[in-house]
Write a protein that holds these residues in place. Structure first.
Motif, PDB file in Angstrom:
ATOM      1  N   CYS A 128       0.831  -1.207   0.000  1.00  0.00           N
ATOM      2  CA  CYS A 128       0.000   0.000   0.000  1.00  0.00           C
ATOM      3  C   CYS A 128       0.862   1.251   0.000  1.00  0.00           C
ATOM      4  CB  CYS A 128      -0.907   0.027   1.224  1.00  0.00           C
ATOM      5  SG  CYS A 128      -2.121  -1.297   1.273  1.00  0.00           S
ATOM      6  N   LYS A 129       1.922   1.230   0.789  1.00  0.00           N
ATOM      7  CA  LYS A 129       2.817   2.387   0.849  1.00  0.00           C
ATOM      8  C   LYS A 129       3.421   2.669  -0.519  1.00  0.00           C
ATOM      9  CE  LYS A 129       3.946   1.753   5.692  1.00  0.00           C
ATOM     10  NZ  LYS A 129       4.963   1.432   6.686  1.00  0.00           N
ATOM     11  N   LEU A 130       3.792   1.611  -1.239  1.00  0.00           N
ATOM     12  CA  LEU A 130       4.349   1.782  -2.580  1.00  0.00           C
ATOM     13  C   LEU A 130       3.299   2.338  -3.544  1.00  0.00           C
ATOM     14  CD1 LEU A 130       6.416  -1.525  -2.818  1.00  0.00           C
ATOM     15  CD2 LEU A 130       7.242   0.781  -2.246  1.00  0.00           C
ATOM     16  N   MET A 131       2.072   1.818  -3.468  1.00  0.00           N
ATOM     17  CA  MET A 131       0.997   2.313  -4.337  1.00  0.00           C
ATOM     18  C   MET A 131       0.635   3.755  -3.994  1.00  0.00           C
ATOM     19  SD  MET A 131      -0.108   0.246  -6.696  1.00  0.00           S
ATOM     20  CE  MET A 131      -1.841   0.471  -7.013  1.00  0.00           C
ATOM     21  N   LYS A 132       0.684   4.097  -2.720  1.00  0.00           N
ATOM     22  CA  LYS A 132       0.344   5.467  -2.324  1.00  0.00           C
ATOM     23  C   LYS A 132       1.331   6.466  -2.927  1.00  0.00           C
ATOM     24  CE  LYS A 132      -1.227   8.336   1.439  1.00  0.00           C
ATOM     25  NZ  LYS A 132      -0.745   9.552   0.847  1.00  0.00           N
ATOM     26  N   ILE A 133       2.595   6.097  -3.000  1.00  0.00           N
ATOM     27  CA  ILE A 133       3.589   6.960  -3.639  1.00  0.00           C
ATOM     28  C   ILE A 133       3.198   7.215  -5.091  1.00  0.00           C
ATOM     29  CG2 ILE A 133       5.977   7.079  -4.457  1.00  0.00           C
ATOM     30  CD1 ILE A 133       6.727   5.496  -1.866  1.00  0.00           C
ATOM     31  N   ILE A 134       2.798   6.166  -5.794  1.00  0.00           N
ATOM     32  CA  ILE A 134       2.371   6.307  -7.189  1.00  0.00           C
ATOM     33  C   ILE A 134       1.148   7.206  -7.282  1.00  0.00           C
ATOM     34  CG2 ILE A 134       1.394   5.065  -9.166  1.00  0.00           C
ATOM     35  CD1 ILE A 134       3.187   2.668  -8.318  1.00  0.00           C
ATOM     36  N   PHE A 135       0.147   6.988  -6.431  1.00  0.00           N
ATOM     37  CA  PHE A 135      -1.075   7.796  -6.481  1.00  0.00           C
ATOM     38  C   PHE A 135      -0.811   9.248  -6.103  1.00  0.00           C
ATOM     39  CE2 PHE A 135      -3.593   4.335  -7.623  1.00  0.00           C
ATOM     40  CZ  PHE A 135      -4.880   4.774  -7.863  1.00  0.00           C
ATOM     41  N   ASP A 136       0.074   9.476  -5.151  1.00  0.00           N
ATOM     42  CA  ASP A 136       0.422  10.848  -4.797  1.00  0.00           C
ATOM     43  C   ASP A 136       1.067  11.562  -5.985  1.00  0.00           C
ATOM     44  OD1 ASP A 136      -0.635  10.566  -2.268  1.00  0.00           O
ATOM     45  OD2 ASP A 136       1.312  10.245  -1.288  1.00  0.00           O
ATOM     46  N   GLU A 137       1.925  10.847  -6.719  1.00  0.00           N
ATOM     47  CA  GLU A 137       2.533  11.416  -7.923  1.00  0.00           C
ATOM     48  C   GLU A 137       1.468  11.715  -8.973  1.00  0.00           C
ATOM     49  OE1 GLU A 137       5.481   8.611  -9.206  1.00  0.00           O
ATOM     50  OE2 GLU A 137       6.805   9.031  -7.516  1.00  0.00           O
ATOM     51  N   LEU A 138       0.537  10.787  -9.172  1.00  0.00           N
ATOM     52  CA  LEU A 138      -0.529  10.984 -10.160  1.00  0.00           C
ATOM     53  C   LEU A 138      -1.431  12.154  -9.779  1.00  0.00           C
ATOM     54  CD1 LEU A 138      -1.428   7.264 -10.905  1.00  0.00           C
ATOM     55  CD2 LEU A 138      -0.394   8.894 -12.494  1.00  0.00           C
ATOM     56  N   LYS A 139      -1.724  12.292  -8.481  1.00  0.00           N
ATOM     57  CA  LYS A 139      -2.539  13.431  -8.030  1.00  0.00           C
ATOM     58  C   LYS A 139      -1.841  14.746  -8.337  1.00  0.00           C
ATOM     59  CE  LYS A 139      -3.435  12.587  -3.677  1.00  0.00           C
ATOM     60  NZ  LYS A 139      -4.004  12.424  -2.325  1.00  0.00           N
ATOM     61  N   GLU A 140      -0.543  14.783  -8.119  1.00  0.00           N
ATOM     62  CA  GLU A 140       0.215  16.009  -8.354  1.00  0.00           C
ATOM     63  C   GLU A 140       0.359  16.301  -9.852  1.00  0.00           C
ATOM     64  OE1 GLU A 140       4.693  17.575  -7.555  1.00  0.00           O
ATOM     65  OE2 GLU A 140       3.695  16.510  -5.927  1.00  0.00           O
ATOM     66  N   GLU A 141       0.644  15.268 -10.637  1.00  0.00           N
ATOM     67  CA  GLU A 141       0.874  15.445 -12.080  1.00  0.00           C
ATOM     68  C   GLU A 141      -0.424  15.698 -12.855  1.00  0.00           C
ATOM     69  OE1 GLU A 141       2.867  11.871 -13.242  1.00  0.00           O
ATOM     70  OE2 GLU A 141       4.573  12.267 -11.927  1.00  0.00           O
ATOM     71  N   GLN A 142      -1.534  15.122 -12.390  1.00  0.00           N
ATOM     72  CA  GLN A 142      -2.833  15.225 -13.069  1.00  0.00           C
ATOM     73  C   GLN A 142      -2.695  14.914 -14.566  1.00  0.00           C
ATOM     74  OE1 GLN A 142      -5.420  16.347 -10.999  1.00  0.00           O
ATOM     75  NE2 GLN A 142      -6.988  16.034 -12.512  1.00  0.00           N
ATOM     76  N   PRO A 143      -2.206  13.691 -14.922  1.00  0.00           N
ATOM     77  CA  PRO A 143      -1.937  13.371 -16.320  1.00  0.00           C
ATOM     78  C   PRO A 143      -3.189  13.278 -17.200  1.00  0.00           C
ATOM     79  CG  PRO A 143      -1.690  11.416 -14.966  1.00  0.00           C
ATOM     80  CD  PRO A 143      -1.920  12.576 -14.039  1.00  0.00           C
ATOM     81  N   ILE A 144      -4.322  12.977 -16.596  1.00  0.00           N
ATOM     82  CA  ILE A 144      -5.585  12.912 -17.336  1.00  0.00           C
ATOM     83  C   ILE A 144      -6.501  13.938 -16.677  1.00  0.00           C
ATOM     84  CG2 ILE A 144      -7.509  11.471 -18.075  1.00  0.00           C
ATOM     85  CD1 ILE A 144      -5.635   9.039 -17.579  1.00  0.00           C
ATOM     86  N   LYS A 145      -6.807  15.001 -17.374  1.00  0.00           N
ATOM     87  CA  LYS A 145      -7.501  16.141 -16.768  1.00  0.00           C
ATOM     88  C   LYS A 145      -8.904  15.812 -16.265  1.00  0.00           C
ATOM     89  CE  LYS A 145      -3.987  18.721 -17.465  1.00  0.00           C
ATOM     90  NZ  LYS A 145      -2.979  18.643 -16.454  1.00  0.00           N
ATOM     91  N   THR A 146      -9.533  14.776 -16.811  1.00  0.00           N
ATOM     92  CA  THR A 146     -10.894  14.444 -16.405  1.00  0.00           C
ATOM     93  C   THR A 146     -10.940  13.403 -15.286  1.00  0.00           C
ATOM     94  OG1 THR A 146     -11.010  12.782 -18.148  1.00  0.00           O
ATOM     95  CG2 THR A 146     -11.855  14.997 -18.661  1.00  0.00           C
ATOM     96  N   VAL A 147      -9.760  13.019 -14.769  1.00  0.00           N
ATOM     97  CA  VAL A 147      -9.685  11.984 -13.729  1.00  0.00           C
ATOM     98  C   VAL A 147      -9.044  12.565 -12.480  1.00  0.00           C
ATOM     99  CG1 VAL A 147      -8.669   9.749 -13.120  1.00  0.00           C
ATOM    100  CG2 VAL A 147      -9.526  10.133 -15.434  1.00  0.00           C
ATOM    101  N   TYR A 148      -9.671  12.298 -11.339  1.00  0.00           N
ATOM    102  CA  TYR A 148      -9.104  12.711 -10.059  1.00  0.00           C
ATOM    103  C   TYR A 148      -8.580  11.464  -9.353  1.00  0.00           C
ATOM    104  CZ  TYR A 148      -8.644  14.487  -5.352  1.00  0.00           C
ATOM    105  OH  TYR A 148      -8.144  14.834  -4.128  1.00  0.00           O
TER     106      TYR A 148
END
Length: 86
Positions: free
Chosen positions: A11-31
């Motif tokens: 979970c800790k490893l996945m949270k790092i990925i999700f935190d990066e995705l939240k910051e990068e916002q690679p898909i504008k229609t997805v939170y």
């Protein structure tokens, strides 16, 4: 949505990925959001089947899709891109 537990190594490893995705916002229609095991709200409790951690799901207008792929940013993004918005 990443459902995770603070005591879980994967979970800790996945949270790092999700935190990066939240910051990068690679898909504008997805939170990209996370919720910790202790914070599960009524929606998560009654509208999803969370039996293990980490669990990644997409709520697309009430239709729930679960991610079962590799635990890396590229594969998660590919999964999200395949979901057609309702």
């Amino acid at each position: 949505l990443l459902c995770h537990a603070n005591w879980c190594h994967n979970c800790k490893l996945m949270k790092i990925i999700f935190d990066e995705l939240k910051e990068e916002q690679p898909i504008k229609t997805v939170y990209f959001a996370t919720i910790e095991e202790q914070e599960k709200n009524e929606y998560v409790k009654y509208n999803s089947n969370i039996y293990a951690y980490p669990t990644v799901l997409i709520d697309n207008g009430g239709k729930i899709s679960y991610y079962r792929g590799d635990r890396n940013k590229k594969e998660i993004l590919n999964f999200v891109k395949k979901i057609k918005p309702i």
